[in-house]
Scaffold this motif. Sequence first.
Motif: not given
Length: 253
Positions: A93-102
């Motif tokens: 679950v993501r609330n802010y972009a980071a890691g692999s999503l970014s």
Amino acid sequence: MARRTKIYEGKAKILYEGPEPGTLVQYFKDDATAFNALKKDVIDGKGVLNNRLSEFFMTGLNNIGIPTHFIRRLNMREQLVRACEIIPLEIIVRNYAAGSLSKRLGIEEGTPLPRPIVEYCYKDDALGDPLVTEEHIAAFGWASQQDMDDIVSLALRVNDFMSGVMMAVGIRLVDFKIEIGRVYEGDFQRLVVADEISPDSCRLWDLKTGQKLDKDVFRRDLGSLTDAYAEVARRLGIMPEQAGNGTGPTPIN
Ligand code: UDP
């Protein structure tokens, strides 16, 4: 002394047969791995901190009616949990972009997302836990449509709980991963939050400074991992103000 039966050994934890049928003992190791175990180290005290932190989060979830596998902590490194059949998915679950999503979408780390995004990865180390869609999950029978509805609802409730708990101590919950297990009660199955919830499986950033208080400290060589985890534990009131990395004689009980 009789040797207990090891059921499974993963990267950060070992599962042993529990004292009663339907229970397991979950032992938290000090091993840290990242990038699908390409980067490895042993970090003194990490297991103690994660055992205590996971107990704190799972107990909170149990108390507000979100079922988890957690029964009770046994000692510094072990907790008693309900045996369950783990669904072979990592629920992110993501609330802010980071890691692999970014990386995947070219969105700068820290960008707030328009709404929480739930993603699924297929749990397979040899494949590097690839991202999958609900189509794959249904087609390969990893979970039913009813399971998926329940999983999304559980994941979003965990997100609300964890976001609130962390926000109250000045920490932003950027994203996290959970695993879900099935427990059977007679003819019925129930889904429960399983595995662990700890700074190993969350991204936690200080609200004011943006300082990382999670496993990215290890992944990106940003300093002492146990100092970061101990800071989270200290803010949550789990460890006394002056406590070190949890390996000393006093801090955790
Ligand atoms: N995560 C995890 N285990 C995994 C992969 C991810 O606990 O095997 C957590 C990770 O700590 C982060 C969130 O899931 O809090 C999202 O991770 P992401 O997909 O960005 O993974 P990265 O490749 O950057 O670790």
